[in-house]
Design a protein around this motif. Structure first.
Motif, PDB file in Angstrom:
ATOM      1  N   SER A   1     -13.677  -4.487 -56.381  1.00  0.00           N
ATOM      2  CA  SER A   1     -12.614  -5.241 -57.032  1.00  0.00           C
ATOM      3  C   SER A   1     -11.264  -4.768 -56.513  1.00  0.00           C
ATOM      4  CB  SER A   1     -12.678  -5.062 -58.552  1.00  0.00           C
ATOM      5  OG  SER A   1     -12.311  -3.736 -58.914  1.00  0.00           O
ATOM      6  N   LEU A   2     -10.257  -5.610 -56.729  1.00  0.00           N
ATOM      7  CA  LEU A   2      -8.858  -5.318 -56.377  1.00  0.00           C
ATOM      8  C   LEU A   2      -7.965  -5.768 -57.520  1.00  0.00           C
ATOM      9  CD1 LEU A   2      -8.323  -6.629 -52.727  1.00  0.00           C
ATOM     10  CD2 LEU A   2      -8.100  -4.288 -53.497  1.00  0.00           C
ATOM     11  N   GLU A   3      -6.774  -5.207 -57.592  1.00  0.00           N
ATOM     12  CA  GLU A   3      -5.732  -5.685 -58.488  1.00  0.00           C
ATOM     13  C   GLU A   3      -4.562  -6.116 -57.605  1.00  0.00           C
ATOM     14  OE1 GLU A   3      -4.828  -3.097 -61.857  1.00  0.00           O
ATOM     15  OE2 GLU A   3      -6.766  -2.127 -61.506  1.00  0.00           O
ATOM     16  N   PRO A   4      -4.535  -7.396 -57.215  1.00  0.00           N
ATOM     17  CA  PRO A   4      -3.543  -7.824 -56.231  1.00  0.00           C
ATOM     18  C   PRO A   4      -2.108  -7.872 -56.712  1.00  0.00           C
ATOM     19  CG  PRO A   4      -4.816  -9.683 -56.998  1.00  0.00           C
ATOM     20  CD  PRO A   4      -5.425  -8.461 -57.620  1.00  0.00           C
ATOM     21  N   GLY A   5      -1.872  -7.995 -57.994  1.00  0.00           N
ATOM     22  CA  GLY A   5      -0.503  -8.069 -58.483  1.00  0.00           C
ATOM     23  C   GLY A   5       0.032  -9.485 -58.458  1.00  0.00           C
ATOM     24  N   PRO A   6       1.300  -9.652 -58.846  1.00  0.00           N
ATOM     25  CA  PRO A   6       1.877 -10.993 -58.955  1.00  0.00           C
ATOM     26  C   PRO A   6       1.987 -11.680 -57.599  1.00  0.00           C
ATOM     27  CG  PRO A   6       3.512  -9.293 -59.488  1.00  0.00           C
ATOM     28  CD  PRO A   6       2.226  -8.602 -59.216  1.00  0.00           C
ATOM     29  N   GLY A   7       1.880 -13.004 -57.641  1.00  0.00           N
ATOM     30  CA  GLY A   7       2.056 -13.796 -56.423  1.00  0.00           C
ATOM     31  C   GLY A   7       0.772 -14.114 -55.685  1.00  0.00           C
ATOM     32  N   TRP A   8      -0.318 -13.454 -55.990  1.00  0.00           N
ATOM     33  CA  TRP A   8      -1.602 -13.723 -55.338  1.00  0.00           C
ATOM     34  C   TRP A   8      -2.372 -14.750 -56.153  1.00  0.00           C
ATOM     35  CZ3 TRP A   8      -3.109 -11.929 -50.621  1.00  0.00           C
ATOM     36  CH2 TRP A   8      -2.342 -10.904 -50.063  1.00  0.00           C
ATOM     37  N   ILE A   9      -2.919 -15.749 -55.474  1.00  0.00           N
ATOM     38  CA  ILE A   9      -3.661 -16.827 -56.109  1.00  0.00           C
ATOM     39  C   ILE A   9      -5.123 -16.725 -55.676  1.00  0.00           C
ATOM     40  CG2 ILE A   9      -3.897 -19.338 -56.281  1.00  0.00           C
ATOM     41  CD1 ILE A   9      -0.905 -19.459 -55.436  1.00  0.00           C
ATOM     42  N   ARG A  10      -6.036 -16.942 -56.620  1.00  0.00           N
ATOM     43  CA  ARG A  10      -7.482 -16.935 -56.324  1.00  0.00           C
ATOM     44  C   ARG A  10      -7.896 -18.322 -55.858  1.00  0.00           C
ATOM     45  NH1 ARG A  10      -9.714 -13.317 -61.331  1.00  0.00           N
ATOM     46  NH2 ARG A  10      -7.770 -12.230 -61.614  1.00  0.00           N
ATOM     47  N   ILE A  11      -8.656 -18.359 -54.759  1.00  0.00           N
ATOM     48  CA  ILE A  11      -9.164 -19.633 -54.239  1.00  0.00           C
ATOM     49  C   ILE A  11     -10.583 -19.443 -53.737  1.00  0.00           C
ATOM     50  CG2 ILE A  11      -6.897 -20.562 -53.581  1.00  0.00           C
ATOM     51  CD1 ILE A  11      -7.545 -19.720 -50.679  1.00  0.00           C
ATOM     52  N   ASN A  12     -11.340 -20.532 -53.680  1.00  0.00           N
ATOM     53  CA  ASN A  12     -12.630 -20.522 -53.003  1.00  0.00           C
ATOM     54  C   ASN A  12     -12.360 -21.020 -51.592  1.00  0.00           C
ATOM     55  OD1 ASN A  12     -14.117 -19.595 -55.171  1.00  0.00           O
ATOM     56  ND2 ASN A  12     -14.448 -21.653 -55.965  1.00  0.00           N
ATOM     57  N   THR A  13     -12.936 -20.372 -50.609  1.00  0.00           N
ATOM     58  CA  THR A  13     -12.591 -20.695 -49.230  1.00  0.00           C
ATOM     59  C   THR A  13     -13.751 -20.435 -48.297  1.00  0.00           C
ATOM     60  OG1 THR A  13     -10.940 -20.315 -47.508  1.00  0.00           O
ATOM     61  CG2 THR A  13     -11.647 -18.407 -48.724  1.00  0.00           C
ATOM     62  N   ARG A  14     -13.555 -20.800 -47.062  1.00  0.00           N
ATOM     63  CA  ARG A  14     -14.520 -20.501 -46.009  1.00  0.00           C
ATOM     64  C   ARG A  14     -14.100 -19.232 -45.304  1.00  0.00           C
ATOM     65  NH1 ARG A  14     -15.354 -26.408 -43.284  1.00  0.00           N
ATOM     66  NH2 ARG A  14     -14.698 -27.489 -45.131  1.00  0.00           N
ATOM     67  N   LYS A  15     -14.908 -18.802 -44.343  1.00  0.00           N
ATOM     68  CA  LYS A  15     -14.621 -17.534 -43.678  1.00  0.00           C
ATOM     69  C   LYS A  15     -13.364 -17.603 -42.811  1.00  0.00           C
ATOM     70  CE  LYS A  15     -18.309 -18.647 -40.512  1.00  0.00           C
ATOM     71  NZ  LYS A  15     -19.593 -18.976 -41.008  1.00  0.00           N
ATOM     72  N   LEU A  16     -12.609 -16.474 -42.803  1.00  0.00           N
ATOM     73  CA  LEU A  16     -11.405 -16.351 -41.985  1.00  0.00           C
ATOM     74  C   LEU A  16     -11.759 -16.162 -40.523  1.00  0.00           C
ATOM     75  CD1 LEU A  16      -9.250 -13.794 -43.993  1.00  0.00           C
ATOM     76  CD2 LEU A  16      -8.821 -16.217 -43.729  1.00  0.00           C
ATOM     77  N   ASN A  17     -12.774 -15.362 -40.285  1.00  0.00           N
ATOM     78  CA  ASN A  17     -13.137 -14.993 -38.927  1.00  0.00           C
ATOM     79  C   ASN A  17     -14.448 -15.670 -38.583  1.00  0.00           C
ATOM     80  OD1 ASN A  17     -13.995 -13.688 -36.579  1.00  0.00           O
ATOM     81  ND2 ASN A  17     -12.852 -11.848 -37.113  1.00  0.00           N
ATOM     82  N   GLN A  18     -14.409 -16.653 -37.717  1.00  0.00           N
ATOM     83  CA  GLN A  18     -15.599 -17.430 -37.391  1.00  0.00           C
ATOM     84  C   GLN A  18     -16.695 -16.582 -36.739  1.00  0.00           C
ATOM     85  OE1 GLN A  18     -16.073 -20.557 -38.437  1.00  0.00           O
ATOM     86  NE2 GLN A  18     -14.099 -20.330 -39.427  1.00  0.00           N
TER      87      GLN A  18
ATOM     88  N   ILE B   1     -19.965 -14.775 -47.743  1.00  0.00           N
ATOM     89  CA  ILE B   1     -18.596 -14.681 -48.235  1.00  0.00           C
ATOM     90  C   ILE B   1     -18.649 -14.398 -49.733  1.00  0.00           C
ATOM     91  CG2 ILE B   1     -16.450 -15.946 -48.611  1.00  0.00           C
ATOM     92  CD1 ILE B   1     -17.211 -17.615 -46.127  1.00  0.00           C
ATOM     93  N   CYS B   2     -17.872 -13.447 -50.180  1.00  0.00           N
ATOM     94  CA  CYS B   2     -17.812 -13.066 -51.596  1.00  0.00           C
ATOM     95  C   CYS B   2     -16.579 -13.720 -52.219  1.00  0.00           C
ATOM     96  CB  CYS B   2     -17.736 -11.542 -51.722  1.00  0.00           C
ATOM     97  SG  CYS B   2     -19.096 -10.683 -50.901  1.00  0.00           S
ATOM     98  N   GLN B   3     -16.793 -14.679 -53.082  1.00  0.00           N
ATOM     99  CA  GLN B   3     -15.692 -15.416 -53.708  1.00  0.00           C
ATOM    100  C   GLN B   3     -15.078 -14.599 -54.836  1.00  0.00           C
ATOM    101  OE1 GLN B   3     -14.524 -18.084 -52.431  1.00  0.00           O
ATOM    102  NE2 GLN B   3     -16.209 -18.825 -51.167  1.00  0.00           N
ATOM    103  N   PRO B   4     -13.839 -14.791 -55.169  1.00  0.00           N
ATOM    104  CA  PRO B   4     -12.885 -15.705 -54.553  1.00  0.00           C
ATOM    105  C   PRO B   4     -12.166 -15.029 -53.397  1.00  0.00           C
ATOM    106  CG  PRO B   4     -11.825 -14.649 -56.408  1.00  0.00           C
ATOM    107  CD  PRO B   4     -13.230 -14.114 -56.345  1.00  0.00           C
ATOM    108  N   ALA B   5     -11.399 -15.813 -52.674  1.00  0.00           N
ATOM    109  CA  ALA B   5     -10.446 -15.267 -51.713  1.00  0.00           C
ATOM    110  C   ALA B   5      -9.105 -15.190 -52.437  1.00  0.00           C
ATOM    111  CB  ALA B   5     -10.348 -16.166 -50.487  1.00  0.00           C
ATOM    112  N   LEU B   6      -8.185 -14.460 -51.878  1.00  0.00           N
ATOM    113  CA  LEU B   6      -6.840 -14.350 -52.445  1.00  0.00           C
ATOM    114  C   LEU B   6      -5.845 -14.830 -51.406  1.00  0.00           C
ATOM    115  CD1 LEU B   6      -7.128 -10.743 -53.925  1.00  0.00           C
ATOM    116  CD2 LEU B   6      -7.251 -12.902 -55.179  1.00  0.00           C
ATOM    117  N   THR B   7      -4.812 -15.516 -51.862  1.00  0.00           N
ATOM    118  CA  THR B   7      -3.785 -15.957 -50.934  1.00  0.00           C
ATOM    119  C   THR B   7      -2.414 -15.839 -51.588  1.00  0.00           C
ATOM    120  OG1 THR B   7      -3.138 -17.716 -49.387  1.00  0.00           O
ATOM    121  CG2 THR B   7      -3.890 -18.419 -51.562  1.00  0.00           C
ATOM    122  N   THR B   8      -1.436 -15.637 -50.760  1.00  0.00           N
ATOM    123  CA  THR B   8      -0.039 -15.612 -51.164  1.00  0.00           C
ATOM    124  C   THR B   8       0.751 -16.098 -49.961  1.00  0.00           C
ATOM    125  OG1 THR B   8       1.681 -14.258 -52.215  1.00  0.00           O
ATOM    126  CG2 THR B   8       0.442 -13.225 -50.427  1.00  0.00           C
ATOM    127  N   ARG B   9       2.027 -16.260 -50.113  1.00  0.00           N
ATOM    128  CA  ARG B   9       2.827 -16.714 -48.982  1.00  0.00           C
ATOM    129  C   ARG B   9       2.697 -15.718 -47.836  1.00  0.00           C
ATOM    130  NH1 ARG B   9       8.805 -18.944 -49.313  1.00  0.00           N
ATOM    131  NH2 ARG B   9       7.624 -20.825 -49.618  1.00  0.00           N
TER     132      ARG B   9
END
Length: 188
Positions: A38-55, A61-69
């Protein structure tokens, strides 16, 4: 009739209201399904379901992924009860298969979170396809192992070195192994 109109207006207003995601009861701790971490990403990080970053990675893939600007974090399983050399080999093979990787920028070092979780950190720069001299982003992979023997890669794709350093700090502070759930015994 006037009270009915007022009540109808209130009900329609309430039906159209949706809670602001920042006001939900979601935990600050993000558990990545099937990873054991687990992680505690802090403010600004959004949880999403996604595909792999590295083809190049074909793992689960362990959901969710996290994204921010300017940044995305994704967790994958590298394998259960495999040797460290094999887990690391998968990361290096994926980098070799990344056509945007600037292979001469690869750095590798030991990694340890404050929780005691240890592993290896790999980072390399990626370029834009039309101009190989122009940097597109930075890919960092944290390769760690659960007490049960499962190897995990936490991949962070960031737009700048400063963002990569922020993710490093978050990983060091908050990456934790999540103990497996203990089943509650049933009364006989």
């Amino acid at each position: 009739m006037r009270n009915f109109s007022f009540l109808l207006a209130v009900l329609l207003t309430l039906a159209g209201c949706k809670p602001n995601p920042a006001e939900t009861q979601e935990s600050d701790v993000v558990r990545f399904a099937g990873s054991g971490f687990s992680l505690e990403p802090g403010p600004g990080w959004i949880r999403i379901n996604t595909r792999k970053l590295n083809q190049g990675l074909v793992q689960v893939i362990c959901q969710p992924a996290l994204t921010t600007r300017g940044g995305t974090i994704q967790v994958v399983q590298l394998g259960d009860r495999i040797a460290e050399k094999e887990a690391i080999g998968q990361i290096l093979k994926a980098m070799d298969g990344d056509e945007l990787a600037m292979k001469e920028t690869l750095t590798q070092r030991e990694f340890q979170a404050d929780s005691g979780t240890r592993g290896k950190l790999f980072r390399y720069t990626r370029h834009t396809a039309p101009d190989p001299a122009r940097i597109l982003n930075y890919l960092t992979q944290y390769v760690v192992r659960t007490a049960g023997g499962r190897w995990i890669s936490v991949g962070a794709l960031t737009d700048s070195v400063a963002q990569a350093d922020e993710v490093d700090a978050m990983m060091k502070r908050t990456l934790r192994e999540v103990p497996p759930a203990t089943p509650t015994p049933r009364p006989k």
